[in-house]
Write a protein that holds these residues in place. Structure first.
Motif, PDB file in Angstrom:
ATOM      1  N   ILE A  42      39.917 -17.439  -8.817  1.00 19.49           N
ATOM      2  CA  ILE A  42      39.486 -16.462  -9.832  1.00 19.49           C
ATOM      3  C   ILE A  42      40.137 -15.104  -9.565  1.00 19.49           C
ATOM      4  O   ILE A  42      40.644 -14.445 -10.479  1.00 19.49           O
ATOM      5  N   LEU A  43      40.129 -14.696  -8.305  1.00 20.19           N
ATOM      6  CA  LEU A  43      40.744 -13.415  -7.953  1.00 20.19           C
ATOM      7  C   LEU A  43      42.239 -13.425  -8.268  1.00 20.19           C
ATOM      8  O   LEU A  43      42.779 -12.479  -8.845  1.00 20.19           O
ATOM      9  N   THR A  44      42.907 -14.517  -7.882  1.00 20.33           N
ATOM     10  CA  THR A  44      44.347 -14.626  -8.130  1.00 20.33           C
ATOM     11  C   THR A  44      44.663 -14.544  -9.612  1.00 20.33           C
ATOM     12  O   THR A  44      45.569 -13.800 -10.036  1.00 20.33           O
ATOM     13  N   GLU A  45      43.926 -15.295 -10.413  1.00 16.44           N
ATOM     14  CA  GLU A  45      44.192 -15.328 -11.854  1.00 16.44           C
ATOM     15  C   GLU A  45      43.855 -14.002 -12.539  1.00 16.44           C
ATOM     16  O   GLU A  45      44.321 -13.735 -13.640  1.00 16.44           O
ATOM     17  N   ASN A  46      43.081 -13.155 -11.864  1.00 14.42           N
ATOM     18  CA  ASN A  46      42.756 -11.835 -12.413  1.00 14.42           C
ATOM     19  C   ASN A  46      43.642 -10.731 -11.840  1.00 14.42           C
ATOM     20  O   ASN A  46      43.339  -9.542 -12.004  1.00 14.42           O
ATOM     21  N   GLY A  47      44.719 -11.123 -11.179  1.00 17.71           N
ATOM     22  CA  GLY A  47      45.695 -10.141 -10.724  1.00 17.71           C
ATOM     23  C   GLY A  47      45.398  -9.488  -9.403  1.00 17.71           C
ATOM     24  O   GLY A  47      46.051  -8.498  -9.032  1.00 17.71           O
ATOM     25  N   VAL A  48      44.423 -10.010  -8.645  1.00 17.67           N
ATOM     26  CA  VAL A  48      44.109  -9.460  -7.319  1.00 17.67           C
ATOM     27  C   VAL A  48      45.060 -10.069  -6.294  1.00 17.67           C
ATOM     28  O   VAL A  48      45.260 -11.291  -6.272  1.00 17.67           O
ATOM     29  N   ILE A  49      45.674  -9.236  -5.460  1.00 18.47           N
ATOM     30  CA  ILE A  49      46.465  -9.757  -4.344  1.00 18.47           C
ATOM     31  C   ILE A  49      45.482 -10.413  -3.379  1.00 18.47           C
ATOM     32  O   ILE A  49      44.667  -9.735  -2.747  1.00 18.47           O
ATOM     33  N   THR A  50      45.542 -11.734  -3.287  1.00 20.12           N
ATOM     34  CA  THR A  50      44.511 -12.497  -2.576  1.00 20.12           C
ATOM     35  C   THR A  50      45.114 -13.266  -1.411  1.00 20.12           C
ATOM     36  O   THR A  50      46.175 -13.879  -1.544  1.00 20.12           O
ATOM     37  N   SER A  51      44.445 -13.210  -0.266  1.00 12.50           N
ATOM     38  CA  SER A  51      44.842 -14.025   0.881  1.00 12.50           C
ATOM     39  C   SER A  51      43.625 -14.776   1.399  1.00 12.50           C
ATOM     40  O   SER A  51      42.482 -14.433   1.079  1.00 12.50           O
ATOM     41  N   ILE A  52      43.883 -15.805   2.184  1.00 14.65           N
ATOM     42  CA  ILE A  52      42.812 -16.546   2.855  1.00 14.65           C
ATOM     43  C   ILE A  52      42.943 -16.310   4.350  1.00 14.65           C
ATOM     44  O   ILE A  52      44.029 -16.476   4.923  1.00 14.65           O
ATOM     45  N   ASN A  53      41.851 -15.867   4.965  1.00 13.77           N
ATOM     46  CA  ASN A  53      41.884 -15.562   6.402  1.00 13.77           C
ATOM     47  C   ASN A  53      41.024 -16.537   7.193  1.00 13.77           C
ATOM     48  O   ASN A  53      40.271 -17.329   6.629  1.00 13.77           O
ATOM     49  N   SER A  54      41.122 -16.446   8.507  1.00 11.65           N
ATOM     50  CA  SER A  54      40.360 -17.359   9.368  1.00 11.65           C
ATOM     51  C   SER A  54      39.129 -16.696   9.973  1.00 11.65           C
ATOM     52  O   SER A  54      38.053 -17.275   9.984  1.00 11.65           O
ATOM     53  N   ASP A  55      39.288 -15.463  10.519  1.00 10.09           N
ATOM     54  CA  ASP A  55      38.218 -14.820  11.283  1.00 10.09           C
ATOM     55  C   ASP A  55      37.714 -15.752  12.369  1.00 10.09           C
ATOM     56  O   ASP A  55      36.548 -15.731  12.737  1.00 10.09           O
ATOM     57  N   SER A  56      38.589 -16.616  12.883  1.00 12.24           N
ATOM     58  CA  SER A  56      38.160 -17.655  13.820  1.00 12.24           C
ATOM     59  C   SER A  56      39.345 -18.141  14.641  1.00 12.24           C
ATOM     60  O   SER A  56      40.429 -18.390  14.096  1.00 12.24           O
ATOM     61  N   GLY A  57      39.116 -18.303  15.937  1.00 13.47           N
ATOM     62  CA  GLY A  57      40.140 -18.866  16.804  1.00 13.47           C
ATOM     63  C   GLY A  57      40.385 -20.338  16.555  1.00 13.47           C
ATOM     64  O   GLY A  57      41.412 -20.881  16.978  1.00 13.47           O
TER      65      GLY A  57
ATOM     66  N   LEU B 144      39.750 -21.865  13.143  1.00 17.63           N
ATOM     67  CA  LEU B 144      40.231 -22.044  11.771  1.00 17.63           C
ATOM     68  C   LEU B 144      41.660 -21.549  11.600  1.00 17.63           C
ATOM     69  O   LEU B 144      42.387 -22.027  10.722  1.00 17.63           O
ATOM     70  N   ILE B 145      42.093 -20.636  12.449  1.00 19.74           N
ATOM     71  CA  ILE B 145      43.444 -20.105  12.359  1.00 19.74           C
ATOM     72  C   ILE B 145      44.483 -21.215  12.500  1.00 19.74           C
ATOM     73  O   ILE B 145      45.605 -21.111  12.012  1.00 19.74           O
ATOM     74  N   ARG B 146      44.109 -22.326  13.139  1.00 16.06           N
ATOM     75  CA  ARG B 146      45.063 -23.414  13.395  1.00 16.06           C
ATOM     76  C   ARG B 146      45.370 -24.244  12.156  1.00 16.06           C
ATOM     77  O   ARG B 146      46.327 -25.013  12.151  1.00 16.06           O
ATOM     78  N   HIS B 147      44.555 -24.146  11.112  1.00 14.30           N
ATOM     79  CA  HIS B 147      44.835 -24.945   9.918  1.00 14.30           C
ATOM     80  C   HIS B 147      44.566 -24.143   8.644  1.00 14.30           C
ATOM     81  O   HIS B 147      43.894 -24.604   7.725  1.00 14.30           O
ATOM     82  N   LEU B 148      45.144 -22.954   8.600  1.00 14.12           N
ATOM     83  CA  LEU B 148      45.027 -22.121   7.401  1.00 14.12           C
ATOM     84  C   LEU B 148      45.731 -22.751   6.205  1.00 14.12           C
ATOM     85  O   LEU B 148      45.358 -22.497   5.055  1.00 14.12           O
ATOM     86  N   TYR B 149      46.730 -23.583   6.456  1.00 18.55           N
ATOM     87  CA  TYR B 149      47.411 -24.254   5.345  1.00 18.55           C
ATOM     88  C   TYR B 149      46.474 -25.229   4.646  1.00 18.55           C
ATOM     89  O   TYR B 149      46.568 -25.438   3.427  1.00 18.55           O
ATOM     90  N   HIS B 150      45.542 -25.823   5.379  1.00 18.01           N
ATOM     91  CA  HIS B 150      44.525 -26.664   4.747  1.00 18.01           C
ATOM     92  C   HIS B 150      43.508 -25.807   3.993  1.00 18.01           C
ATOM     93  O   HIS B 150      43.027 -26.189   2.915  1.00 18.01           O
ATOM     94  N   GLU B 151      43.169 -24.654   4.570  1.00 22.77           N
ATOM     95  CA  GLU B 151      42.239 -23.746   3.895  1.00 22.77           C
ATOM     96  C   GLU B 151      42.819 -23.272   2.559  1.00 22.77           C
ATOM     97  O   GLU B 151      42.111 -23.210   1.555  1.00 22.77           O
ATOM     98  N   ALA B 152      44.104 -22.971   2.553  1.00 18.84           N
ATOM     99  CA  ALA B 152      44.751 -22.570   1.302  1.00 18.84           C
ATOM    100  C   ALA B 152      44.724 -23.717   0.298  1.00 18.84           C
ATOM    101  O   ALA B 152      44.524 -23.506  -0.908  1.00 18.84           O
TER     102      ALA B 152
END
Length: 460
Positions: free
Chosen positions: A316-331, A333-341
């Protein structure tokens, strides 16, 4: 002879120190890959030549003499993944002694030996934004790290080209630590806004005092006394002058919109909101007035203020023009951010480039480094990852990870124990059975009685 030996030894030690202080820059030719540039489409059967840490050429049938060549036939090459909200490689996270601690710097507590850096590399992450925790309305300055694992010098991990950033926090964390935990302001959400507003107003008075001093010095024969230098207020003044990017922990739409209005009041545009679970409610405002939102893919309900959430948020954020990223905040989750995306694609039907942008060029924009990293383009720094499958496939596994053209992870050279430094008293790495490892509230549990220990079972 003895004197000569001492001189030679000194020179050798100095050369070793200089060599250690210089970060490595690699040269490599990657051939026949499917190149996911993120910004310029997908290039089939393409070569990428890296020289001295920089992407020199992208094309077909490239050659180079005396250069390591990697055949990536049947594999995918993408930009290094960037985590815009992390606490990896930090020995401390919160300075929870005051609602405003803008004088502290996370650069002072970077731990280059943290095995979390290597684990992040194994997940294709080449850059992380090492942040202060969320105990304070205004926390300390963050540091952008390049994952140059293997150096014992913390400064070798610093991405020196990255702009300064600082951590802010809204909602329950600062009110719990300072209001309920310590009997100080802020105790409510309006108290959080008041702390931030008061901090900026003090910084304005501080700027005026220094301007008056500088003006007084110009008067012939004048000997004015300079104001007392204050690192806390100077950092806030630098925010007002646009020299520091705010990254703000937030969940609820009302508090997000309130801080947007506070920033507008002071002419601040360099702000990124983190987590932003209710960001979809204020997407147009985020698009117009901020540098974007760095969100969780599908984490919520771990405390009351995070119940109103949706896995469609990033889309929703992306489609409304917001520069959007997905973060981990975790030691972890950082290992599979490509799955989170990939979850954003699964729920929000984003296309491949929009989805990969969530973990590459978009976090680079939020950190002010998009001209250097975040996409595969000639002239950019060679932070790259080779995958066996398309990164958005559930079967995708990173094979090699490069930072500045140097290979720091290779799945075929991945020993069982990659720790650089092991405590003599520690025979087995500790295991904590808990859902998340955010560390946002690390170090603040001493403000609480027994009920507080239960609150920190999940350290959000």
């Amino acid at each position: 002879m003895k004197k000569t030996h001492i001189i030679y030894t000194g020179l050798l030690m100095m050369l070793c120190f200089i060599a250690q202080a210089q970060t490595q820059k690699g040269t490599v030719l990657i051939k026949n890959a499917t190149v996911l540039t993120v910004t310029n489409g997908t290039l089939e059967n393409t070569d990428v030549l890296v020289e001295n840490g920089i992407i020199k050429r992208i094309g077909s049938n490239l050659t180079a003499s005396n250069v390591e060549t990697i055949d990536a036939s049947g594999k995918y090459l993408m930009p290094g993944i960037i985590d815009a909200h992390s606490h990896v490689a930090l020995d401390a996270v919160n300075e929870a002694t005051s609602p405003i601690t803008s004088e502290v710097k996370m650069a002072d507590v970077v731990n280059p030996y943290d095995i979390g850096i290597y684990r992040a590399l194994a997940g294709g992450v080449t850059i992380s934004h090492a942040m202060h925790g969320s105990a304070n309305a205004i926390g300390g300055e963050n540091i952008t790290l390049k994952h140059r694992y293997g150096s014992g010098n913390p400064e070798n991990l610093f991405m020196k080209e990255a702009p300064r950033t600082i951590k802010f926090a809204l909602g329950e964390n600062p009110t719990r630590v300072h209001g309920r935990g310590n009997g100080n302001q802020p105790r409510t959400r309006m108290g959080v806004e008041a702390v931030i507003r008061n901090g900026f107003n003090e910084a304005i008075q501080y700027q005026k005092a220094w301007k008056a001093y500088e003006d007084a010095k110009k008067v012939k024969g004048a000997t004015p006394i300079p104001p007392k230098y204050d690192t806390r207020l100077q950092t806030l003044a630098d925010i007002l002058d646009g020299k520091v990017i705010i990254h703000c922990h937030s969940y609820r739409a009302d508090e997000i919109y309130a801080l947007i209005n506070t920033c507008r009041e002071f002419g601040i545009t360099n702000i990124v909101f983190s987590h932003v679970n209710e960001g979809f409610k204020v997407a147009p405002e985020l698009a117009e007035y901020t540098m974007g939102a760095s969100v969780f893919a599908d984490w919520w309900a771990y405390k009351f203020e995070v119940y109103y959430s949706t896995a469609y948020n990033a889309a929703i954020l992306t489609e409304n023009g917001v520069i959007t990223s997905i973060n981990s905040d975790s030691g972890e989750l950082i290992r599979h951010l490509y799955h989170e995306a990939g979850k954003a694609q699964r729920y929000g039907e984003l296309d491949d480039e929009q989805t990969l942008a969530l973990i590459t060029i978009n976090p680079a924009k939020q950190l002010g480094i998009a001209d250097k990293v975040g996409s595969i383009e000639e002239g950019k720094q060679a932070d790259l990852v080779i995958f066996n499958e398309h990164p958005l496939s559930v079967y995708a596994i990173p094979q090699m990870t490069f930072v500045d053209g140097v290979k720091y992870f290779d799945i075929n050279d991945d020993n069982d124990d990659m720790r650089l430094k092991v405590s003599a008293a520690e025979t087995v790495e500790p295991i904590f059975l808990k859902e998340h490892d955010h560390k946002c509230m690390h170090g603040v549990d001493f403000f609480f009685t027994n009920f507080g220990r239960n609150l920190f079972d999940h350290s959000h």
